[in-house]
Design a protein around this motif. Structure first.
Motif, short mmCIF file in Angstrom:
data_model
loop_
_atom_site.label_atom_id
_atom_site.label_comp_id
_atom_site.label_asym_id
_atom_site.label_seq_id
_atom_site.Cartn_x
_atom_site.Cartn_y
_atom_site.Cartn_z
N SER A 347 0.71 -1.18 0.03
CA SER A 347 -0.07 0.06 0.08
C SER A 347 1.05 1.25 -0.06
N PHE A 348 1.63 1.50 -1.24
CA PHE A 348 2.47 2.67 -1.20
C PHE A 348 2.74 3.06 -2.72
N GLY A 349 3.47 3.80 -3.12
CA GLY A 349 3.74 3.99 -4.43
C GLY A 349 4.54 5.26 -4.70
N LYS A 350 5.10 5.59 -5.72
CA LYS A 350 5.61 6.63 -6.19
C LYS A 350 5.86 6.97 -7.86
N TYR A 351 6.33 7.96 -8.11
CA TYR A 351 6.13 8.36 -9.72
C TYR A 351 7.71 8.33 -10.15
N ILE A 352 8.63 8.19 -9.41
CA ILE A 352 10.15 8.15 -10.00
C ILE A 352 10.86 6.89 -9.31
N SER A 353 11.34 5.97 -10.25
CA SER A 353 12.04 4.70 -9.66
C SER A 353 13.21 4.54 -10.40
N PRO A 354 14.27 5.01 -10.09
CA PRO A 354 15.59 5.05 -10.87
C PRO A 354 16.22 3.53 -10.73
N ASP A 355 15.91 2.78 -9.58
CA ASP A 355 16.46 1.51 -9.48
C ASP A 355 15.52 0.40 -9.57
N LYS A 356 14.36 0.77 -10.62
CA LYS A 356 13.36 -0.11 -10.70
C LYS A 356 13.88 -1.56 -11.12
N ARG A 357 14.73 -1.61 -11.79
CA ARG A 357 15.30 -3.03 -12.33
C ARG A 357 15.35 -4.01 -10.92
N TRP A 358 15.87 -3.33 -9.84
CA TRP A 358 15.79 -4.34 -8.50
C TRP A 358 14.71 -4.67 -8.18
N VAL A 359 13.56 -3.87 -8.06
CA VAL A 359 12.21 -4.29 -7.78
C VAL A 359 11.75 -5.40 -8.77
N ASP A 360 11.93 -4.97 -10.10
CA ASP A 360 11.30 -5.70 -11.21
C ASP A 360 11.96 -7.25 -10.63
N GLU A 361 13.16 -7.50 -10.60
CA GLU A 361 13.79 -8.68 -10.26
C GLU A 361 13.41 -9.30 -8.90
N ALA A 362 12.96 -8.57 -8.04
CA ALA A 362 12.53 -9.24 -6.90
C ALA A 362 11.00 -9.67 -7.09
N ILE A 363 10.15 -8.87 -7.85
CA ILE A 363 8.69 -9.56 -8.04
C ILE A 363 8.98 -10.73 -8.95
N GLU A 364 9.92 -10.80 -9.88
CA GLU A 364 10.28 -12.18 -10.78
C GLU A 364 10.52 -13.26 -9.84
N TYR A 365 11.43 -12.79 -8.84
CA TYR A 365 11.69 -13.77 -7.67
C TYR A 365 10.43 -14.36 -7.01
N ALA A 366 9.67 -13.36 -6.77
CA ALA A 366 8.38 -13.64 -6.19
C ALA A 366 7.62 -14.75 -7.00
N LEU A 367 7.39 -14.40 -8.22
CA LEU A 367 6.85 -15.28 -9.26
C LEU A 367 7.40 -16.71 -9.23
N SER A 368 8.46 -16.51 -9.39
CA SER A 368 9.46 -18.04 -9.33
C SER A 368 8.99 -19.01 -8.03
N LYS A 369 8.74 -18.11 -7.08
CA LYS A 369 8.35 -18.87 -5.88
C LYS A 369 6.97 -18.86 -5.68
N ASP A 385 -1.84 5.19 -16.90
CA ASP A 385 -1.52 4.97 -18.16
C ASP A 385 -0.42 6.09 -18.60
N SER A 386 -0.59 7.37 -18.21
CA SER A 386 0.08 8.28 -18.48
C SER A 386 1.21 8.73 -17.78
N THR A 387 0.96 8.50 -16.46
CA THR A 387 1.98 8.92 -15.31
C THR A 387 2.31 7.77 -14.49
N ASP A 388 3.50 7.66 -14.57
CA ASP A 388 3.90 6.12 -13.96
C ASP A 388 3.78 6.07 -12.45
N ASN A 389 3.23 5.01 -11.95
CA ASN A 389 3.13 4.82 -10.75
C ASN A 389 3.77 3.59 -10.14
N TYR A 390 4.82 3.47 -9.41
CA TYR A 390 5.49 2.36 -9.13
C TYR A 390 5.40 1.57 -7.73
N PRO A 391 5.53 0.51 -7.25
CA PRO A 391 6.03 -0.73 -8.43
C PRO A 391 5.00 -0.90 -9.67
#
Length: 531
Positions: A347-369, A385-391
């Motif tokens: 229950s959080f989020g932000k609009y800038i994510s410079p190290d998003k790849r680390w979060v992507d990899e963690a979510i993919e790790y969660a998928l593998s498990k 759709d037009s304003t990024d919201n991460y993750p």
């Protein structure tokens, strides 16, 4: 004077759209539309379908601001690390984290002190890469830095927009703040109270000297739902300070309080053994409320009833009031997965994510498990759709993360809106809506409060996911996500566009499924998967 918070906007518009003659029902979000007339998640009907069926315990990780581990409605359902002895100052399970009995706090110092505040990621990102990117047109950026360059440009744009806006209005805000501060002091003297409200104004006898002063404060406290002068002055002070901050962010680098306190480099993903086990100090309220929706003990005549009846809540403190570090989020996800979580709420989020790849990899790790993740869409009435919201549900390279579900906040006719006025939306990037207006939840200490936000809609979905994983343990993470998406209900009429009270649209224009989640329908569909 602007509305200072998103909740204020909701409260200002509430009465204008409430359905005449239809009262707001306590715990409307659990009710059934056909039976009760409220557009809730049909939780009672879900349990009727599950009657006499066996369940298995499911661990739900809540990545949040912390939790009150003594909250009476949550204490019986808290996850505990079976390999860790609490408070013995020993890393019993050998994972490099000492005394992680209820979970872990990635925002704490080794001596037990906790980080109390953070800074926006656009501020951090702009100054982090300023020297490298400021005079670069993008042609000489290596592939390894292309994403950071993209986010740096977005951060620069946002800071410049904030500066230009603050520059236009700061003089007027400073003047109004000075006037209201003087009026506040004068009324404190007239009432003899440091904190006064409308009742105190009514008790005063008007005279030519304070007549206008009483009228001013009556208007301020009547039109704004602050309750008293202290709350209003605090919000106005914070607003003025935010504008003052916007004026200096382009030229003054931020103080990296996180790294100084934690003795950790927030931009080095390879240092993973930091933090402490103090989950309560600073900002434990938000995580407590979120957790209660998922799994507060049911039918105990205490506080509220959570959605899932056989869960253990694992708390991971990885966020504060402002933007979270990508590193902290990524490691929080990995901690949850490695310690047995089957569902993770974010229950959080932000609009800038410079190290998003680390979060992507963690979510993919969660998928593998085989782990489900649920994420709040955000509270700015903006189009994701037009304003990024991460993750986000797609990696930097555009790969779909099918175990992640994005949630907007819905309401009910009795609340004036079928979709919350503050909720973010996205025909492509938001999957479903779930109740997130006027939600009763537990608070730190003891008792309940009524709150609104996609922060509360997300645990609605996480609770349903936990319910499915508990009674249908054979279902995979992606099957649970698909069931929740497919089984939702289409609203009986068009909804008002968030941020626009005069524009009715189909819910399918605001999210990919066009549906509001429904626990009973999800159980029915899960039974079909079982068969």
């Amino acid at each position: 004077m602007r509305c200072f918070s998103i909740y204020l906007f909701f409260l200002c518009t509430f009465s204008a759209y409430a359905q005449p003659g239809k009262p707001v029902a306590p715990d409307w979000h659990y009710l059934d539309y056909k039976t009760d007339g409220y557009l809730g998640i049909s939780l009672k009907q879900a349990y009727e379908l599950l009657k006499n069926k066996k369940s298995t315990p499911v661990t739900v990780a809540v990545i949040d601001s912390g939790i009150d581990t003594l909250q009476p409605d949550l204490k019986p359902v808290l996850w505990t690390n079976p390999k860790e002895i609490p408070n013995n100052r020993v890393d019993d399970d050998g994972n490099g984290l000492v005394d992680d009995y209820y979970g872990w706090n990635y925002l704490g110092a080794p001596d037990g002190e906790n980080l109390a505040m953070s800074i926006s990621d656009e501020y951090r990102t702009y100054h982090r890469f300023k020297n490298a990117f400021e005079n670069n047109n993008g042609k000489n950026i290596p592939d390894s830095l292309s994403w950071q360059y993209r986010e740096w440009k977005r951060a620069k744009t946002r800071l410049e927009e904030g500066f230009n806006n603050a520059q236009k209005i700061i003089d007027a805000v400073r003047k109004n703040f000075s006037l209201i501060s003087d009026a506040n002091t004068a009324m404190q003297q007239a009432t003899g109270k440091t904190v006064f409200d409308l009742k105190d104004l009514d008790s005063l006898k008007p005279n030519p000297v304070i007549k206008d002063l009483i009228g001013l404060w009556r208007n301020l406290l009547s039109e704004q739902p602050f309750g008293n002068n202290q709350a209003l002055m605090k919000d106005f002070t914070n607003y003025k300070q935010s504008l003052e901050d916007d004026l200096i962010k382009l030229t003054m680098p931020p103080d990296e309080a996180r790294d100084n306190l934690l003795k950790d480099n927030g931009y080095n993903i390879n240092t993973i053994h930091y933090g402490n086990h103090n989950l309560t100090t600073h900002s434990g309220y938000h995580g407590t409320s979120v957790s209660s929706i998922i799994g507060a003990v049911r039918n105990n005549n205490e506080g509220i009833d959570g959605i899932a009846d056989n869960v253990k809540i694992m708390m991971i403190r990885g966020i504060l009031g402002k933007d979270e570090f990508d590193k902290d989020v990524a490691l929080s996800i990995r901690y949850a997965v490695d310690h047995g979580a089957r569902v993770i709420n974010m229950s959080f989020g932000k609009y800038i994510s410079p190290d998003k790849r680390w979060v992507d990899e963690a979510i993919e790790y969660a998928l593998s498990k085989d782990v489900v993740l649920v994420h709040a869409a955000g509270n700015d009435a903006s189009d994701n759709d037009s304003t990024d919201n991460y993750p986000s549900s797609h990696t930097i390279k555009g790969k779909l993360l099918p175990n992640l579900i994005q949630v907007g906040a819905s309401g009910d006719e009795s609340l004036g809106r079928l979709v919350a006025s503050f909720s973010n939306y996205g025909k492509k990037t938001v999957d479903v809506f779930a109740p997130g207006m006027q939600i009763r939840c537990a608070i730190a200490g003891q008792g309940v409060e009524i709150s609104s936000g996609t922060s509360l809609a997300s645990p609605m979905v996480a609770g349903i996911a936990a319910l499915l994983r508990s009674y249908f343990p054979h279902l995979s993470a992606t099957e649970v996500v698909e069931i929740i998406k497919e089984s939702g209900t289409v609203p009986p009429k068009k909804v008002l566009m968030p941020g626009d009270d005069k524009k009715p649209v189909a819910l399918s224009e605001l999210c990919a499924t066009g549906k509001i989640v429904n626990a009973a329908n999800a159980v029915r569909l899960a039974m079909k998967y079982k068969n």
